[in-house]
Design a protein around this motif. Structure first.
Motif, PDB file in Angstrom:
ATOM      1  N   TYR A 184      61.437 -94.920  65.157  1.00  0.00           N
ATOM      2  CA  TYR A 184      61.020 -94.307  63.896  1.00  0.00           C
ATOM      3  C   TYR A 184      59.851 -95.078  63.283  1.00  0.00           C
ATOM      4  CZ  TYR A 184      65.077 -91.133  63.436  1.00  0.00           C
ATOM      5  OH  TYR A 184      65.993 -90.137  63.598  1.00  0.00           O
ATOM      6  N   LEU A 185      59.964 -96.397  63.258  1.00  0.00           N
ATOM      7  CA  LEU A 185      58.933 -97.209  62.622  1.00  0.00           C
ATOM      8  C   LEU A 185      57.619 -97.122  63.384  1.00  0.00           C
ATOM      9  CD1 LEU A 185      61.087-100.336  61.689  1.00  0.00           C
ATOM     10  CD2 LEU A 185      60.181 -98.617  60.122  1.00  0.00           C
ATOM     11  N   GLN A 186      57.673 -97.094  64.719  1.00  0.00           N
ATOM     12  CA  GLN A 186      56.445 -96.975  65.494  1.00  0.00           C
ATOM     13  C   GLN A 186      55.766 -95.626  65.250  1.00  0.00           C
ATOM     14  OE1 GLN A 186      54.842 -99.204  67.009  1.00  0.00           O
ATOM     15  NE2 GLN A 186      56.240-100.804  67.716  1.00  0.00           N
ATOM     16  N   ARG A 187      56.570 -94.561  65.116  1.00  0.00           N
ATOM     17  CA  ARG A 187      56.001 -93.239  64.807  1.00  0.00           C
ATOM     18  C   ARG A 187      55.350 -93.252  63.421  1.00  0.00           C
ATOM     19  NH1 ARG A 187      60.725 -89.020  65.553  1.00  0.00           N
ATOM     20  NH2 ARG A 187      59.115 -87.596  64.756  1.00  0.00           N
ATOM     21  N   SER A 188      56.002 -93.908  62.479  1.00  0.00           N
ATOM     22  CA  SER A 188      55.449 -94.030  61.127  1.00  0.00           C
ATOM     23  C   SER A 188      54.140 -94.810  61.163  1.00  0.00           C
ATOM     24  CB  SER A 188      56.460 -94.722  60.218  1.00  0.00           C
ATOM     25  OG  SER A 188      55.929 -94.905  58.917  1.00  0.00           O
ATOM     26  N   LEU A 189      54.124 -95.912  61.904  1.00  0.00           N
ATOM     27  CA  LEU A 189      52.928 -96.745  62.006  1.00  0.00           C
ATOM     28  C   LEU A 189      51.770 -95.965  62.613  1.00  0.00           C
ATOM     29  CD1 LEU A 189      51.581 -99.545  61.776  1.00  0.00           C
ATOM     30  CD2 LEU A 189      52.500-100.077  64.047  1.00  0.00           C
ATOM     31  N   ALA A 190      52.060 -95.162  63.639  1.00  0.00           N
ATOM     32  CA  ALA A 190      51.000 -94.396  64.295  1.00  0.00           C
ATOM     33  C   ALA A 190      50.327 -93.438  63.307  1.00  0.00           C
ATOM     34  CB  ALA A 190      51.573 -93.626  65.481  1.00  0.00           C
ATOM     35  N   ILE A 191      51.129 -92.803  62.448  1.00  0.00           N
ATOM     36  CA  ILE A 191      50.554 -91.874  61.466  1.00  0.00           C
ATOM     37  C   ILE A 191      49.719 -92.638  60.443  1.00  0.00           C
ATOM     38  CG2 ILE A 191      51.074 -90.243  59.615  1.00  0.00           C
ATOM     39  CD1 ILE A 191      53.571 -89.432  61.208  1.00  0.00           C
ATOM     40  N   ASP A 192      50.248 -93.774  59.949  1.00  0.00           N
ATOM     41  CA  ASP A 192      49.485 -94.563  58.975  1.00  0.00           C
ATOM     42  C   ASP A 192      48.159 -95.035  59.569  1.00  0.00           C
ATOM     43  OD1 ASP A 192      51.035 -94.489  56.650  1.00  0.00           O
ATOM     44  OD2 ASP A 192      52.403 -96.015  57.403  1.00  0.00           O
ATOM     45  N   GLU A 193      48.176 -95.426  60.846  1.00  0.00           N
ATOM     46  CA  GLU A 193      46.934 -95.861  61.506  1.00  0.00           C
ATOM     47  C   GLU A 193      45.965 -94.689  61.616  1.00  0.00           C
ATOM     48  OE1 GLU A 193      48.501 -99.526  64.337  1.00  0.00           O
ATOM     49  OE2 GLU A 193      48.561 -97.475  65.112  1.00  0.00           O
ATOM     50  N   GLU A 194      46.486 -93.526  61.957  1.00  0.00           N
ATOM     51  CA  GLU A 194      45.653 -92.326  62.079  1.00  0.00           C
ATOM     52  C   GLU A 194      45.002 -91.973  60.740  1.00  0.00           C
ATOM     53  OE1 GLU A 194      46.506 -87.569  62.478  1.00  0.00           O
ATOM     54  OE2 GLU A 194      47.843 -88.941  63.553  1.00  0.00           O
ATOM     55  N   LEU A 195      45.770 -92.123  59.657  1.00  0.00           N
ATOM     56  CA  LEU A 195      45.270 -91.797  58.320  1.00  0.00           C
ATOM     57  C   LEU A 195      44.409 -92.909  57.726  1.00  0.00           C
ATOM     58  CD1 LEU A 195      48.494 -90.245  56.714  1.00  0.00           C
ATOM     59  CD2 LEU A 195      46.496 -89.024  57.588  1.00  0.00           C
ATOM     60  N   GLY A 196      44.419 -94.084  58.360  1.00  0.00           N
ATOM     61  CA  GLY A 196      43.726 -95.224  57.777  1.00  0.00           C
ATOM     62  C   GLY A 196      44.429 -95.775  56.558  1.00  0.00           C
ATOM     63  N   HIS A 197      45.761 -95.560  56.486  1.00  0.00           N
ATOM     64  CA  HIS A 197      46.554 -95.987  55.334  1.00  0.00           C
ATOM     65  C   HIS A 197      47.036 -97.418  55.559  1.00  0.00           C
ATOM     66  CE1 HIS A 197      50.158 -95.192  52.486  1.00  0.00           C
ATOM     67  NE2 HIS A 197      49.182 -95.825  51.902  1.00  0.00           N
ATOM     68  N   ARG A 198      46.207 -98.377  55.167  1.00  0.00           N
ATOM     69  CA  ARG A 198      46.453 -99.765  55.544  1.00  0.00           C
ATOM     70  C   ARG A 198      47.650-100.371  54.816  1.00  0.00           C
ATOM     71  NH1 ARG A 198      43.367-102.167  58.670  1.00  0.00           N
ATOM     72  NH2 ARG A 198      43.372-104.218  57.721  1.00  0.00           N
ATOM     73  N   GLU A 199      47.871 -99.980  53.587  1.00  0.00           N
ATOM     74  CA  GLU A 199      49.031-100.519  52.882  1.00  0.00           C
ATOM     75  C   GLU A 199      50.325-100.081  53.565  1.00  0.00           C
ATOM     76  OE1 GLU A 199      50.898-100.793  48.372  1.00  0.00           O
ATOM     77  OE2 GLU A 199      49.188 -99.512  48.793  1.00  0.00           O
TER      78      GLU A 199
END
Length: 528
Positions: free
Chosen positions: A418-433
Motif C-alpha cells: 500500500y505504501l509503495q503504491r502511495s509513494l508512486a502516486i506522490d512521486e508522479e504528482l511531484g507531491h514531495r511532502e
C-alpha cells in the motif's frame, strides 16, 4: 492547496513514529485552504444556449457562471448526468458546487474568453463548451491554445488576450492536472506580470506540488501587487495562502500572523465567507500546536458563520474540523458524531470528494478503537470514490492509510505494498511532502522487520525532503525516528543527539504532545 500534517500514534518504547494518518488533515486543510483562495465575483450576463451546449433546458438563457457551474461539476466528478443536473442552479447556489467561489470565478472567466474568441466559428465554440460541460476539455483547450498563440505574436492588446487564454486553460486544468495548470498560469504572468490574481494562482499551484519556496515567492509577488494597486481582496488572498505555506513548514507563529491579517481584512470588507475560512485556518494552527480549546473555539466561530450564510459545504468542513479536534482529545464518540454530520451534508449535496474524506475520518476512528476490519472497510470506500473521480492525491492518501491499518494488524507485506503504491502516486504528482510522509512510514516497516540499514535510508530520505521544504514538524518526526533506531542498535549517544534535535524543533514550534513524547524517550535513555 493540498497539505498534509502528521499524527503520532502506535508508539513503541523508544520510538517516535511518523504514522501519518493524513485523512483528517487533508480534510481540514483542503476545505479551509481552498476557501481562502478567492477572487472577483463571477459574471452573470446571460446568453442564449443552443441544444448543443447541454444543460437541463436547451434553448434557455444560461449565463457564463451557470455554464461554469456545470463545467465545474463535470471536471470534478466526470459524471455527465450529475453535471447536467446542475444546469438549473444559478449563481446564488454557488456555495453548493464542487468548486468554491474562486474556482467558479476562474471557470466563468474561461467560459467568457472562449465565447468571445474570434479564432473559431460559433458552432465550434458551442461544441467545445458542450464538451467542457461533459468533462471533456480537449476541444476548448485547442481553441484557447490557438487564441493564446495568436495573442502572443501580437502587440500589447495581443499579450492581454494571450494572458486571458492562458489563464482560461489553467482554470480548466486546475482540478485534475495541477502541473499543466501551473504551466498555463506561469505563461499568463509572463504575458501580464502585474496580474495579482494570476500570481496568487501560481503560488497556490506551486504549493499543491510541494514547491514551497516557489509558492512563497509567487504569493509575496501577489501581495506586493495588491498593495501597489490598493486591492485589499488580493492582499487578503495572498496573506491567507502564505499562512498555509508557513503552516506546512511548521512556522506556527508566522502562520497565525498571516491568518490574523487576512481575517482583519475580511472583517474590514465585511466578507463573511472569508472570515469563516480564516477562522478555520486559525483553528488548524491551534490544533497542530496542541491548543485544543482555542482550536475548537475557532472552528465553532467558523461553523456559526457558515450556518448564518447557509453554506452547507462550509458547515461540513467546520464539522469535520471539530471532529479532528475531538479525536485529538480522545473523544471518539464525539468525533464520530461530527464526522457523521459532515458526511450527511456531503451526501445531501452530492459532494463525493467530501464523502470520501469523512469516510476516511471514520476509518481513523475505527482504527483507533482497534476495529480494523471496519476501518479497512471505510478506507476502501474512500479509496473507491477517489479512484472513480480520478483524484490521484486522494488515492495516495487513502492507500497510505490502508498501509497504516495493515501495519497495525501485523500485515507488513500488505502494508508495504500500500505504501509503495502511495509513494508512486506522490512521486508522479511531484507531491514531495507526501513522499516524505510515506518514506518515513516505509522506514517504520523496515525497522519492524529488523532491517536497520534500510530503515535508516528511508528516514534519511524523508528527512532530506523535509529539510529541503523547510517543514520543521516533519524534520522533528524523522529525527525522532532516527533516534529510536539508534537506541535499538545500542547507540545511546546517537539516540540522545537525535532526540534532543527533535525536541528543540518541537519546542520551537510549540507542539506540546510531541514534546512530552520526546522527553519520555529521553528519560528512558537516562538522559531526561
Amino acid at each position: 492547496m493540498d497539505e498534509n500534517t502528521f499524527h503520532i500514534a502506535n508508539l513503541t518504547p523508544g520510538e517516535l513514529g511518523v504514522l501519518a494518518t493524513v485523512i483528517g488533515a487533508i480534510a481540514t486543510i483542503i476545505g479551509v485552504g481552498v476557501a481562502i483562495w478567492y477572487g472577483r465575483k463571477a459574471s452573470a450576463t446571460p446568453v442564449r444556449v443552443t441544444p448543443e451546449t447541454g444543460g437541463e433546458n436547451p434553448g434557455a438563457e444560461q449565463s457564463p457562471v451557470q455554464s461554469a457551474a456545470i463545467i465545474c461539476e463535470a471536471l470534478a466528478y466526470k459524471d455527465r448526468e450529475h453535471a447536467e443536473a446542475m444546469a438549473a442552479k444559478d449563481a446564488a447556489h454557488a456555495q453548493q458546487l464542487a468548486c468554491q467561489q474562486r474556482e467558479l470565478a476562474e471557470l466563468t472567466k474561461a467560459v467568457e474568453v472562449l465565447r468571445r474568441t474570434h479564432g473559431a466559428t460559433e458552432d465550434r465554440k458551442a461544441e467545445a463548451e458542450a464538451a467542457l460541460q461533459r468533462g471533456e476539455p480537449e476541444q476548448a483547450d485547442a481553441i484557447l491554445a490557438s487564441m493564446e498563440e495568436k495573442g502572443a505574436q501580437g502587440a500589447a492588446r495581443g499579450a492581454q488576450d494571450a494572458a486571458q487564454a492562458a489563464q482560461a486553460r489553467g482554470a480548466i486544468a486546475y482540478q485534475n492536472q495541477p502541473q499543466a495548470a501551473l504551466a498555463h498560469y506561469r505563461r499568463a504572468v509572463e504575458y501580464a506580470p502585474t496580474d495579482a490574481d494570476a500570481w496568487n494562482r501560481v503560488g497556490i499551484l506551486h504549493g499543491r506540488l510541494g514547491e514551497l519556496a516557489a509558492a512563497e515567492e509567487a504569493l509575496e509577488r501577489a501581495r506586493a501587487l495588491g498593495e501597489e494597486q490598493g486591492d485589499r481582496e488580493a492582499i487578503a488572498a495572498a496573506l491567507g495562502n502564505l499562512g498555509l505555506i508557513a503552516r506546512t513548514r511548521g512556522q506556527w507563529e508566522r502562520a497565525e500572523e498571516y491568518h490574523r491579517r487576512a481575517l482583519a481584512i475580511a472583517e474590514e470588507l465585511g466578507d463573511r465567507e472569508k472570515m469563516a475560512a480564516n477562522l478555520g485556518n486559525l483553528g488548524l494552527v491551534a490544533r497542530t500546536r496542541g491548543e485544543l480549546e482555542r482550536a475548537e473555539e475557532y472552528h465553532r466561530r467558523s461553523l456559526a458563520i457558515e450556518e448564518e450564510l447557509g453554506h452547507r459545504e462550509g458547515m461540513a468542513v467546520a464539522l469535520g474540523n471539530l471532529g479532528v479536534v475531538a479525536q485529538a482529545r480522545g473523544e471518539l464518540e464525539r468525533a464520530e458524531e461530527f464526522y457523521r454530520q459532515a458526511l450527511a451534508i456531503h451526501e445531501e449535496l452530492g459532494r463525493r470528494e467530501g464523502m470520501a474524506i469523512q469516510l476516511g475520518n471514520l476509518g481513523l476512528v475505527a482504527d483507533t478503537r482497534g476495529q480494523w476490519e471496519r476501518a479497512e472497510e471505510y478506507l476502501r470506500q474512500a479509496l473507491a470514490i477517489h479512484e472513480e473521480l480520478g483524484h490521484r492525491e486522494g488515492m495516495a492518501n487513502q492507500l497510505g492509510n490502508l498501509g497504516l491499518v495493515a501495519r497495525t494488524r501485523g500485515q507488513l507485506a500488505e502494508a508495504e505494498e500500500y505504501l509503495q503504491r502511495s509513494l508512486a502516486i506522490d512521486e508522479e504528482l511531484g507531491h514531495r511532502e507526501g513522499m516524505a510522509v510515506i518514506l518515513g512510514n516505509l522506514g517504520i516497516i523496515a525497522k519492524t522487520r529488523g532491517q536497520w540499514e534500510r530503515a535508516e535510508e528511508y528516514y534519511r530520505r524523508a528527512l532530506a525532503i523535509d529539510e529541503e521544504l523547510g517543514h520543521r514538524e516533519g524534520m522533528a518526526n524523522q529525527l525522532g525516528n532516527l533516534g529510536g533506531l539508534a537506541g535499538i542498535q545500542g547507540d545511546r549517544a546517537g539516540a540522545e543527539a537525535y532526540y534532543r534535535r527533535a525536541l528543540a524543533i518541537f519546542q520551537a514550534v510549540g507542539m506540546a504532545p510531541q514534546i512530552e513524547i520526546v522527553k519520555e524517550n529521553l528519560r528512558r535513555l537516562g538522559a531526561g
